[in-house]
Scaffold this active site. Structure first.
Site, short mmCIF file in Angstrom:
data_model
loop_
_atom_site.label_atom_id
_atom_site.label_comp_id
_atom_site.label_asym_id
_atom_site.label_seq_id
_atom_site.Cartn_x
_atom_site.Cartn_y
_atom_site.Cartn_z
N ASP A 10 -2.33 -3.05 4.07
CA ASP A 10 -1.87 -2.09 3.07
C ASP A 10 -0.67 -1.37 3.68
O ASP A 10 -0.84 -0.44 4.47
CB ASP A 10 -2.98 -1.10 2.71
N GLU A 70 -0.75 -6.08 0.06
CA GLU A 70 -0.46 -5.46 -1.23
C GLU A 70 0.98 -5.73 -1.63
O GLU A 70 1.89 -5.62 -0.81
CB GLU A 70 -0.70 -3.95 -1.14
N ASP A 147 -6.00 3.90 3.32
CA ASP A 147 -5.14 2.76 3.66
C ASP A 147 -5.94 1.64 4.33
O ASP A 147 -5.67 0.46 4.14
CB ASP A 147 -4.00 3.20 4.57
#
Length: 175
Positions: A10, A70, A147
């Site tokens: 992330d 992501e 995160d």
């Protein structure tokens, strides 16, 4: 079924979460999770270098076979989207240097894969990730920043996508 180790990432310039998940015979387990936190007052080039080096170290230590990250999504703030793209690029470069391709996932698709709805909140995602990854993850989950749980969700989503692709391939290959 062979073992597969997936690194979920992330990306962010303030905090890049990572999660390493191992799957054997359909059972996913937590290997490692953490965050790379570049100095907030450092120049952008320094922060991106820290992300690159941090991800490279994770790859060297845990030897993932595949990477899920992501995708950049539209922000209301163009500057934020640009910074996210730069962090993602630094992480992708670290993966490329180690010969790893990166599979990108939309945040809503990840939430749908993990929780069942693309509108799930971060607490729901964290809870389901911990349930999927077992007791070690359940014990540590509450101490992780979002995160980190988002990175683990990327890895779990990737494993779900792999399984689905194999099932679809098996069905398509039937006479």
């Amino acid at each position: 079924m062979a073992e597969v180790v997936v690194l979920g990432i992330d990306p962010g310039t303030r905090c890049t979460g990572y999660g390493v998940v191992r799957e054997v015979s359909g059972q996913a387990t937590l290997v490692a999770a953490g965050a790379i936190r570049p100095p907030s007052k450092a120049a952008m080039a320094v922060r991106l270098g820290e992300i690159f080096q941090g991800i490279a170290l994770v790859i060297q230590k845990y030897g993932p076979h595949e990477v899920a990250m992501e995708e950049v999504f539209t922000h209301k703030n163009v500057s934020s989207a640009l910074k996210l793209g730069q962090a993602r690029g630094a992480a992708m470069a670290a993966c490329a240097v180690h010969g790893l391709e990166v599979q990108g996932y939309n945040p809503m698709a990840v939430k749908k894969s993990i929780v069942g709805t693309g509108r799930a909140d971060k607490h729901q995602v964290a809870y389901m990730v911990a349930q999927v990854l077992g007791s070690k993850a359940r014990q540590e989950c509450e101490s992780w920043p979002a995160d980190v749980t988002d990175a683990l969700a990327m890895a779990v989503c990737h494993l779900n996508s792999r399984r689905l692709a194999k099932l679809v391939g098996a069905v398509d290959g039937m006479p």
